[in-house]
Design an enzyme around this catalytic site. Sequence first.
Site, PDB file in Angstrom:
ATOM      1  CG  ASP A 192      -2.153  -0.850   1.045  1.00 50.76           C
ATOM      2  OD1 ASP A 192      -2.354  -1.371  -0.069  1.00 50.76           O
ATOM      3  OD2 ASP A 192      -2.897  -1.019   2.028  1.00 50.76           O
ATOM      4  NE  ARG A 239      -7.973  -1.597  -2.279  1.00 51.34           N
ATOM      5  CZ  ARG A 239      -8.060  -1.338  -0.981  1.00 51.34           C
ATOM      6  NH1 ARG A 239      -7.030  -1.576  -0.193  1.00 51.34           N
ATOM      7  NH2 ARG A 239      -9.173  -0.844  -0.474  1.00 51.34           N
TER       8      ARG A 239
END
Length: 349
Positions: A192, A239
């Site tokens: 992330d 993602r």
Amino acid sequence: MNPHPRTRLRRTVIALTSAASLVLAGLAVAAAVPGASAEPPSRPRQGWSNSADGFASLPGLGRGPTTGGAAGETVTVDTQAELNEYVTAAEPYVIEVADTIEISPKGTELKVASNKTIVGVGTAGEIVGGGFFLGTGVNNVIIRNLTIRDTLMPEDDPDDKEFDYDAIQLDTADHIWIDHNKLTRMNDGLLDSRKDTTFLTVSWNQFFDNNKTFGIGWTSNVTSQITIHHNWFKNTVQRNPSADNIANLHMYNNYMQHATAYGNYVRGSTSAVIENSYFEDTHNPYYTVTGELVQRGNITVDCTWDDGLITEQGDAFDPRDFYDYKADPASAVPALVSEFSGPQPNIGT
């Protein structure tokens, strides 16, 4: 600090690879793709570079390029206590992970300080049950040649919403190089990049067997500059990455295989260039809604698309205005990335 760390002389580590094997790999893949040119890779590699490329290689914010802990001692660790001691230190270090390190309690993310290189020794370095966190102001960090795995909580958290156990989380960090790692089976993200993290290069990694794979954003600012190349995404859901509000996103020579929700999603005000990548059995391989997206030279095989997707929009930018690079042909990417991504036996040794 330990007054007697196990140190070794720093040295230049170059993992030699066979140029001939790379050429043959590219030819084999091209032959398997209908209509693809049997063209060899554009630049057979003589060895792995120990210097960051892409946006991580550039100066900015009064610092850079990314060199990690090169100015400090080299230490070898094989316990959580040793690893934590050196990653959190104020001084620069090259930290070699020589064995499997089990992280306790499960999901702990070790807080990495600036000016560090964390590198696995060959294929032996594994971080199991935890990961790394780089917070506000942390800069000049290299995380390389590691396997980071296994914080899944499938029975307690089937949608990965309750336990934020990432492999690597970056919050407002800069000058970061994530290279040749295998990241898999984490409860939330594999990587992330959040809150304006910038001057980031993500190269030659394996992102395997995960739901939320690689998220980018969590900001209303449009300042981040990120390069993502020669990574292998396999058996993932969403993602891959989801890229929100990035000033310059350059993705090339990535291999996306079996992504069920979507592949490269350009969100918000992101300006993106996606080129010479190979998408196989992926739903919605690349698209945008409001961002700018230039795509060129990509190959899609057995992929599906929702109706009405925007796969090109605007002029985005020219990566060569920032740095030099030479992309391999998309037809060569599966063989190159399958063999040479992830931890390599001659890196860190």
